[in-house]
Design an enzyme around this catalytic site. Structure first.
Site, PDB file in Angstrom:
ATOM      1  N   SER A   1      13.413  -2.201   1.803  1.00  0.00           N
ATOM      2  CA  SER A   1      12.139  -1.517   1.616  1.00  0.00           C
ATOM      3  C   SER A   1      11.978  -0.394   2.623  1.00  0.00           C
ATOM      4  O   SER A   1      12.585  -0.406   3.704  1.00  0.00           O
ATOM      5  CB  SER A   1      10.981  -2.503   1.796  1.00  0.00           C
ATOM      6  N   ASP A   2      11.130   0.574   2.269  1.00  0.00           N
ATOM      7  CA  ASP A   2      10.634   1.481   3.290  1.00  0.00           C
ATOM      8  C   ASP A   2       9.781   0.649   4.241  1.00  0.00           C
ATOM      9  O   ASP A   2       9.372  -0.476   3.918  1.00  0.00           O
ATOM     10  CB  ASP A   2       9.818   2.604   2.651  1.00  0.00           C
ATOM     11  N   TRP A   3       9.506   1.196   5.410  1.00  0.00           N
ATOM     12  CA  TRP A   3       8.856   0.418   6.460  1.00  0.00           C
ATOM     13  C   TRP A   3       7.406   0.078   6.075  1.00  0.00           C
ATOM     14  O   TRP A   3       6.574   0.956   5.892  1.00  0.00           O
ATOM     15  CB  TRP A   3       8.932   1.180   7.769  1.00  0.00           C
TER      16      TRP A   3
ATOM     17  N   SER B   1      13.834   1.337  -1.149  1.00  0.00           N
ATOM     18  CA  SER B   1      12.753   1.387  -2.131  1.00  0.00           C
ATOM     19  C   SER B   1      11.520   2.025  -1.503  1.00  0.00           C
ATOM     20  O   SER B   1      11.303   1.942  -0.296  1.00  0.00           O
ATOM     21  CB  SER B   1      12.433  -0.009  -2.656  1.00  0.00           C
TER      22      SER B   1
ATOM     23  N   ALA C   1       6.568  -1.294   3.194  1.00  0.00           N
ATOM     24  CA  ALA C   1       6.353  -1.036   1.769  1.00  0.00           C
ATOM     25  C   ALA C   1       6.360  -2.306   0.930  1.00  0.00           C
ATOM     26  O   ALA C   1       6.133  -2.235  -0.281  1.00  0.00           O
ATOM     27  CB  ALA C   1       7.429  -0.078   1.236  1.00  0.00           C
TER      28      ALA C   1
END
Length: 761
Positions: A270-272, A237, A274
């Site tokens: 998640s993206d890092w 995401s 995010a």
């Protein structure tokens, strides 16, 4: 209530949904849930991240430290490490690596998404995925992130544009799943990112993007859906908000669409950094928050006060446990340099695009070359950031040319030089968007001198665009006799390009995006990167060639463009039936009129010139890369299903196909359409003529007007009701007007039948 089939405590569930290290998940050995090793990425193993995770897992300073930077810089030449602390860290990292890969064979650097998109060939992309998977297994990587990155090329100033495949959803959807399949068949979980609409680096953390519903469904979702249908195991995401909702908290997107509608059964991570609101993310269907280590406090408090759904937490923990049991395998195998070099070479060779050739290419083996450019000796092979690769396997372009031609002088013109090759390089950087697309003044000054000297000596002049994104050539295109676009070609790009220059390889790459003449011509010129923390996608569905076609703006190089050393032509396109309902098959006759064998891409576009919805002039709906020997002719068949003729109606919130005539075109680029045919879709649609048809449509359609006027005369209804509506409220439906004039229901149905008998254009 969802079953807690792993018999996990609440704290164990929270441990699983929170990252444990920078690139690792939590583990619960006593319940047979091992740790997953994550790492970027789609262009190869990112050593910076792996080394940083070694440190993070050991409780030491991770990515960003000066010692780690030194180790990365001198990893393949440790004798140059500048101090004892760097040497100590090098020994620590080397020991950690050798535990996984005793022979320490270096990982490869593969072409990124934009170069793979230029191949228009899913087979070479599948092989790239296989090579990536084998290397990842060797180094104990269980999930390779960004495999693929399918974010569409909305604006070419995006710093990570090179990671994405194309400006066109059809091309992305046909190519990206091949990487998923190749990788996962090697036992490594693929990861498609960033879901969704992650199109800029400026304010990328939580930027609020206002995107029309239709654009989301027609442009920005299809690549993800295609990867889900291909069996991708994980989805990442994105950082951004879409219409006010963070992607990590968008339940409509993560649950209703991704899982319920598309059938995705894997893990959403998640993206890092995010995840902005931990409980809201889990509740929405974001299973894993990265990176770690993340303390359990926030989710524990949310669980205790009831804001974290116990069922959502259980579901996410179960998904992560299942993924870990399936993919958390120890390092095994060995990197085959021969096999992985071959995969990288083939991808580069098929992705190199010949943009221009004034009968100077291929070069004779006796050519004497003057090679110029900042990256003339070693091409720029990859982007920076998550897609950055540390390897010693990159081939020297200078060496590759020297093996194939008479002589090569680097960064000077020798007395016998008869050919100038200039390598223009443009890096792509995560976290940094470009402000413009022009050539720097320093380069212009250099070009002015070199081209004048080359013209004085009557030399051939070849430009190599070693770029992460398109540039505006501002008239310089005319000064070069031949131009290659090689994007960022990976470790074997130098060999592939040298083979294209000497003719061993006949170029067959096609542009996966449009090159504009000027920045002002771009569809997003005034809508990128937005103001403050907001950006409006005012171009709607008119991204890339859709915009240039609709606005009648000639690009520098169109979508799908790419030349060959031979002469291909599409001589005929025929449909197997003139009228269809669910699908239609068209046959394209293609011939190679030249003296070289080679590959080309037959591109099929669909036009709906008379439609209720505003549509692009044409849209790519199918393509195929084929090989033809000299003077060979082939007939290539394409079956277009119903979806090829559908558009997304934002008022109805669904895909719709309108009845009527459609033009189908076949050609070699979006601006080189050489054959066409017309078919009629005989279907019923929400736009079918009937009670919901507006007075405006009827009055401006001669045959419908006659049908309605005859009906009003036949039933002695006041025609003035129609005239008044047309003058003041022309969007009124005919059903509404008939109700106002008290027309009987049975008579109305008679009119509607007559209207449906009128064919749409």
């Amino acid at each position: 209530m969802h079953e807690n089939k792993n018999n996990l405590t609440t704290q164990e569930q929270i441990r699983l949904v929170n990252g444990a290290s920078f690139f690792g998940t939590g583990e619960i050995p006593e319940k047979d849930i091992p740790r997953l090793q994550l790492l970027d990425g789609g262009t190869g193993i990112n050593f910076e991240q792996l080394f940083g995770d070694f440190l993070s897992s050991s409780g030491l300073e991770g990515i960003g430290g000066s010692d780690l930077r030194n180790v990365l810089k001198y990893f393949y030449a440790p004798e140059h490490l500048p101090d004892e602390s760097s040497k100590k860290l090098y020994d620590f990292i080397r020991q950690k690596l050798s535990e996984r890969n005793p022979k320490l064979k270096p990982p490869g650097c593969y072409p990124p998404g934009i170069m793979l998109g230029a191949t228009w060939n899913p087979e070479v992309i599948y092989d790239t995925g296989t090579a990536l998977g084998r290397e990842a297994r060797t180094y104990g990587i269980n999930i390779l992130l960004g495999t693929p990155n399918v974010n569409l090329h909305r604006d070419i100033r995006n710093g990570r544009l090179f990671e994405g495949y194309s400006e066109d959803p059809c091309l992305v959807s046909a190519l990206a799943p091949a990487l998923v399949k190749g990788l996962q068949e090697e036992g490594v979980a693929a990861n498609v990112k960033h879901f969704s609409a992650n199109h800029q680096e400026t304010n990328r953390m939580n930027i609020n993007e206002f995107i029309p519903e239709r654009a989301l469904h027609e442009l920005y979702f299809p690549g993800f859906k295609a990867c889900v249908e291909a069996g991708v195991e994980t989805v990442m995401s994105a950082y951004n908000q879409i219409n006010g909702v963070p992607c990590t908290e968008n339940r409509t997107m993560l649950h209703d669409m991704l899982r319920e509608e598309w059938g995705f059964a894997g893990v959403v991570m998640s993206d890092w950094n995010a995840v902005y609101h931990p409980a809201a993310a889990v509740n929405a269907g974001n299973d894993l928050a990265m990176p770690g280590p993340i303390m359990p406090d926030a989710l524990t408090a949310a669980f205790e006060d009831g804001t974290l759904s116990s069922e959502a937490l259980c579901v996410s923990a179960n998904r992560i446990a299942a993924l870990a049991r399936k993919f958390a395998k120890p390092a095994e195998g060995e990197i085959s340099l021969e096999e992985t070099d071959k995969a990288a070479y083939n991808a580069a060779a098929e992705g190199i695009v010949l943009l221009k050739n004034e009968k100077v290419l291929p070069l004779s083996a006796t050519a004497n070359i003057a090679l110029y450019g900042e990256h003339a000796k070693y091409l720029l092979t990859c982007g920076e950031g998550s897609a950055g690769i540390n390897t010693n396997r990159n081939v020297s372009f200078y060496d590759a040319l020297s093996k194939r031609f008479g002589s090569v002088a680097c960064n000077h013109i020798a007395e016998n030089s008869d050919t100038l090759i200039y390598v223009y390089s443009l890096a792509g950087r995560e976290g940094n968007d470009r402000k413009d697309i022009s050539i720097p003044a320093k380069k212009i000054k250099e070009w002015e001198y070199l081209l004048a000297e080359a013209e004085r000596r009557n030399m051939k002049k070849i430009l190599v665009l070693n770029i992460s994104a398109p540039i505006a050539l501002d008239g310089w295109e005319e000064r070069f006799d031949g131009i290659f676009c090689i994007f960022l070609p990976g470790m074997q790009g130098a060999n592939a390009l040298a083979d294209c220059i000497c003719g061993t390889v006949n170029p067959s790459g096609k542009l996966p995006l449009t090159f504009p003449k000027r920045i002002e011509d771009m569809p997003t010129y005034l809508n990128f990167p937005g103001d403050g923390m907001q950006v409006h996608y005012g171009e709607g569905v008119f991204v890339g060639y859709r915009w240039y076609d609709a606005r009648k703006i000639a690009p520098l190089y169109p979508f799908g463009h790419g030349l060959s050393y031979t002469d291909f032509a599409v001589e005929r396109l025929t449909a197997e039936t003139d009228t269809f309902t669910d699908s239609v098959t068209v046959n394209a006759e293609v011939v190679n009129h030249g003296n070289y064998g080679g590959k080309t891409v037959i591109q099929i576009y669909v036009s709906d010139t008379e439609s209720t919805l505003t549509k692009p002039v044409r849209e790519l709906k199918a393509f195929r890369k084929i090989y033809l020997a000299p003077n060979e002719k082939k007939t290539i068949s394409f079956t277009l299903n119903r979806h090829a003729f559908e558009s997304y109606d934002p008022n109805l919130h669904r895909w719709t196909m309108e009845e009527g005539f459609y033009e189908i075109h076949a050609g070699l680029s979006s601006c080189d359409l050489q054959a066409s045919c017309t078919v009629y879709a005989d279907v019923a649609s929400p736009y079918s003529y009937g009670g919901n048809t507006s007075v405006k449509v009827i009055m401006e359609h001669e045959e419908l007007n006659q049908v309605l006027h005859a009906f009003f005369t036949e039933h002695a209804l006041p025609w003035t009701a129609i005239l008044t509506s047309y003058e003041y409220t022309s969007q009124d439906t005919i059903g509404m007007i008939l109700g106002q004039v008290h027309c009987p229901e049975t008579a109305r149905e008679t009119l509607y039948r007559r209207m449906r008998n009128v064919k749409k254009k």
